[in-house]
Design an enzyme around this catalytic site. Structure first.
Site, mmCIF file in Angstrom:
data_model
loop_
_atom_site.group_PDB
_atom_site.id
_atom_site.type_symbol
_atom_site.label_atom_id
_atom_site.label_comp_id
_atom_site.label_asym_id
_atom_site.label_seq_id
_atom_site.Cartn_x
_atom_site.Cartn_y
_atom_site.Cartn_z
ATOM 1 N N GLU A 16 -71.944 0.467 9.051
ATOM 2 C CA GLU A 16 -72.646 0.587 10.425
ATOM 3 C C GLU A 16 -72.823 2.160 10.557
ATOM 4 O OE1 GLU A 16 -71.075 -1.742 13.293
ATOM 5 O OE2 GLU A 16 -72.331 -3.545 12.805
ATOM 6 N N GLU A 43 -72.763 -9.737 8.675
ATOM 7 C CA GLU A 43 -71.481 -9.770 9.593
ATOM 8 C C GLU A 43 -71.981 -10.786 10.471
ATOM 9 O OE1 GLU A 43 -69.575 -6.541 11.198
ATOM 10 O OE2 GLU A 43 -69.475 -5.291 9.347
HETATM 11 C C1 GLA Z 1 -69.116 -4.134 13.664
HETATM 12 C C2 GLA Z 1 -68.404 -3.361 12.458
HETATM 13 C C3 GLA Z 1 -67.135 -4.327 11.956
HETATM 14 C C4 GLA Z 1 -66.455 -5.026 13.390
HETATM 15 C C5 GLA Z 1 -67.578 -5.732 14.254
HETATM 16 C C6 GLA Z 1 -66.879 -6.371 15.307
HETATM 17 O O1 GLA Z 1 -70.176 -4.924 13.005
HETATM 18 O O2 GLA Z 1 -69.077 -3.398 11.182
HETATM 19 O O3 GLA Z 1 -66.147 -3.375 11.526
HETATM 20 O O4 GLA Z 1 -65.976 -3.851 14.315
HETATM 21 O O5 GLA Z 1 -68.570 -4.836 14.476
HETATM 22 O O6 GLA Z 1 -67.886 -7.011 16.039
#
Ligand code: GLA
Ligand code: ZN
Length: 672
Positions: free
Chosen positions: A151, A308
């Site tokens: 991210e 995710e």
């Molecule tokens: C993001 C991050 C993860 C985690 C999630 C929690 O998407 O990539 O590492 O922190 O948020 O929602």
């Protein structure tokens, strides 16, 4: 994930951090993950500190064991490079790695996504780690993708970035005179005599808040520079792993409508798009759908990875509501319905410390399989195994497109006036929602994308018309295309310099109008207009416009501009230019876009009740209609085609009734 020969079904799994746990717990994790039909784990996302303890000191023993463990259990790996958070020793020893915030505050060690993208230390060690990982694990044939960093985001305003910014400007503009012209520095006597005069635009200089700037030109260029700087850091790692493992596709996980990074530019350097879907408490289902389509559009419709989502709950919202029974499955299929070829979660196992210990996971703190969440995850895993490979690689066949452009978004956000209520994403969502409610498929496209596949192109609030884009639109409409845009469009070029001669600037001939003034209304004040027997609100911004060849279809009812046009349609070449001069309500957008789609011959996938989402994907295995019931009641609809629901196995003839329970899904493969 793009290599379908390696993938026999939708990969199912997500982030797994065994390095945060004692080794003697790993086998039990494996038992539980296998029990839930998980077949892919994203490893090594935040392990930089344990992998490298000093400038030249690396330790891969633990990761070696983890790689062996998951291989032994037959799982695929999405291998991360771990560069999303730098080690504490590195920050102490090489402070150039620390970012400077927009306020001018130099950060200390802490948090994550905290490295300056232009820091020589960061670049050197991130690349080194990426190559070492690629080299060490290149012979693992279960690695199906690289996950670079995590991210990416944020901004840096350190002196090194400032210096690089000057170089970037030199490269872009050549001379300081060109910079002065592009930023209109004659205003407020900002003329620069030397590139060295230029400082980063933040709270110490041009900004009085994060997106309030006295000079949009420099702020816009800094956004571009920052997005490209971070992209460059990603590309250094990309190249490092690609050289060693050219056959393993590379991605980084994006975040949907994340403003600071121009994902349309980023996607050019990604082998496939992946993204993390975390709807907020108030995100409508259509808002999530739009983001999936936006992510799919980044690579011109190529399927993407859902990297995710939470199995149950997040930890970072003001209140973290549980996903109700069935919703995790429903939203997983929603991603697939919009083009995802994976279903993945953050995370496999709940940590015991720090800020994510209450974030949902497949394996809860209870540590066993007897939880609601585990049962739902396992049931979906078994179902995805049965679904197999059928939908993999399938694409959308939309004939309507909505334009979304990051530069335009930045330009609108930085604009001082006309209204603080103007939110680009929300305006785009209004148009998207109308087509979503009408069950008409949409592609979300950028300004670089080809328009020829579309019968209707909608560009809500196209404030910034970059050089050449009007030409592209003109050619498209002349050729028979339908183009719709709205208030606050065509005002500026890519430097945020106004196109003089009347709004909407270079779009005037296509639309056949001239906008003389724009009225910004307070939140509780509305004008109104009549259209096809109904009255609709005119809110937020109301253009006062004159037709110059366009036909006026509706008029303001009130105020000193009562009687001026609010909807116009202009015949241009073989096509039409439509203009919507104000913001209205959902009923209006549905009615109006429904009508334009009918004119354009664009059909709904099928009739379905409100609350039902309907999408279509097509591949060599056939045409798949996804029917998702987001409502609280069962829905019954008549099938306009014959087919078989791949989830329930039921076959339908044309005209049969299909019932979908609340939160349930059907994937109907059409009979050929
Ligand atoms: C993001 C991050 C993860 C985690 C999630 C929690 O998407 O990539 O590492 O922190 O948020 O929602
Ligand atoms: Zn920096």
């Amino acid at each position: 994930m793009v290599e379908y020969e390696k993938i026999k079904k939708i990969p199912y799994g997500g982030d797994y951090n065994p390095e945060q746990w004692p080794e003697d717990t790993w086998e039990e994790d494996m038992r539980l993950l296998k029990l839930s039909h998980i077949d892919i784990v994203t490893l090594n996302v935040f392990s930089w500190a344990s992998l490298q303890s000093d400038d030249d000191v690396y330790h891969f023993e633990k990761l070696d064991k983890i790689m062996e463990l998951v291989k032994k259990h037959g799982m695929k790996v999405c291998l991360a490079t771990s560069t999303g958070a730098h080690p504490a020793w590195m920050a102490r020893k090489h402070p150039d790695i620390l970012r400077v915030e927009a306020t001018g505050m130099k950060r200390k060690f802490g948090s994550r996504h905290n490295s300056c993208p232009n820091s020589p230390t960061y670049q050197k060690y991130a690349m080194a780690l990426a190559s070492k990982l690629a080299d060490r694990y290149k012979n693992y044939d279960n690695i199906v993708a690289w996950h670079i960093s995590n991210e990416y985001g944020g901004e840096c305003y350190c002196e090194n970035c400032e210096k690089k910014f000057r170089e970037w400007l030199k490269e872009k503009y050549g001379t300081i005179e060109e910079v002065n012209r592009a930023w209109d520095t004659a205003f407020w006597g900002h003329t620069f005599y030397d590139f060295e005069d230029i400082v980063a635009p933040n709270h110490l200089s041009e900004h009085w808040s994060n997106d309030r700037s006295t000079f949009q030109g420099i702020s816009l260029d800094y956004r571009r520079f920052n997005s490209e700087s971070i992209l460059n850091a990603y590309r250094l790692e990309y190249d490092a792993v690609h050289t060693i493992t050219p056959d393993i596709p590379i991605t980084t996980n994006l975040m949907g409508t994340y403003q600071p990074l121009d994902y349309q530019m980023w996607a050019r350097y990604m082998d496939f798009v992946s993204w993390d879907n975390y709807p907020a408490n108030d995100t409508p289902v259509s808002g999530t759908a739009m983001r999936h389509d936006l992510m799919r559009g980044l690579k011109q419709g190529k399927p993407f990875a859902l990297m995710e989502q939470t199995p149950s709950v997040t930890n970072w919202l003001p209140y973290n509501m549980l996903k109700r029974p069935g919703v995790m499955r429903l939203w997983s299929y929603q991603a697939v319905a919009h083009g995802a070829d994976t279903v993945m979660f953050f995370q496999m196992k709940r940590s015991i410390g720090a800020c994510e210990k209450y974030h949902g996971a497949v394996i809860d703190h209870a540590g066993h399989e007897n939880t609601r969440v585990f049962r739902e995850v396992a049931a979906l895993g078994a179902e995805l195994e049965r679904l197999g490979s059928q939908t993999l690689g399938a694409r959308s066949d939309a004939r309507a497109a909505i334009v979304f452009d990051w530069d335009n978004w930045w330009g609108i956000s930085y604009s001082a006036g006309p209204s603080v209520f103007l939110d680009y994403c929300k305006e785009v969502e209004r148009y998207y929602k109308a087509l979503f409610d009408l069950h008409i498929p949409v592609d979300m496209i950028g300004v670089e994308d080809d328009l020829s596949a579309y019968d209707l192109v909608i560009a809500p609030v196209l404030y910034m018309v970059k050089t050449g884009y009007d030409e592209k639109l003109r050619a498209y409409v002349k050729n028979g295309g339908r183009f719709l845009t709205t208030f606050f469009s065509g005002y500026v070029d890519e430097h945020d310099l106004v196109t003089v001669g009347g709004y909407p600037g270079k779009l005037r001939d296509i639309l056949g109008i001239w906008v003389e003034e724009e009225d910004a209304l307070p939140a509780d004040m509305h004008n109104a207009f009549h259209y096809k027997g109904r009255t609709y609100p005119a809110s937020m911004l109301c253009d006062l416009l004159h037709t110059e060849g366009a036909e006026a279809l509706a008029f303001y009812e009130k105020d000193f501009y009562a009687g001026m046009p609010v909807l116009t349609k202009n015949a241009f070449g073989k096509g039409f230019g439509y203009y919507v001069a104000t913001q209205s309500d959902d009923a209006f957008y549905r009615e109006y876009l429904g009508e334009i789609c009918r004119e354009a011959g664009i059909e709904a996938i099928m009739d379905a009740p409100e609350g039902m989402e309907v999408t279509r994907r097509v591949n060599k295995n056939g045409t798949f209609i996804f029917l998702l019931n987001h409502g609280e009641e069962a829905q019954v609809m008549a099938m306009p085609f014959a087919g078989t629901d791949l989830l329930s196995g039921k076959a339908y003839k044309e005209g049969d009734a299909l019932t979908i329970a609340a939160k349930d899904v059907a994937i109907v493969r059409l009979s050929t």
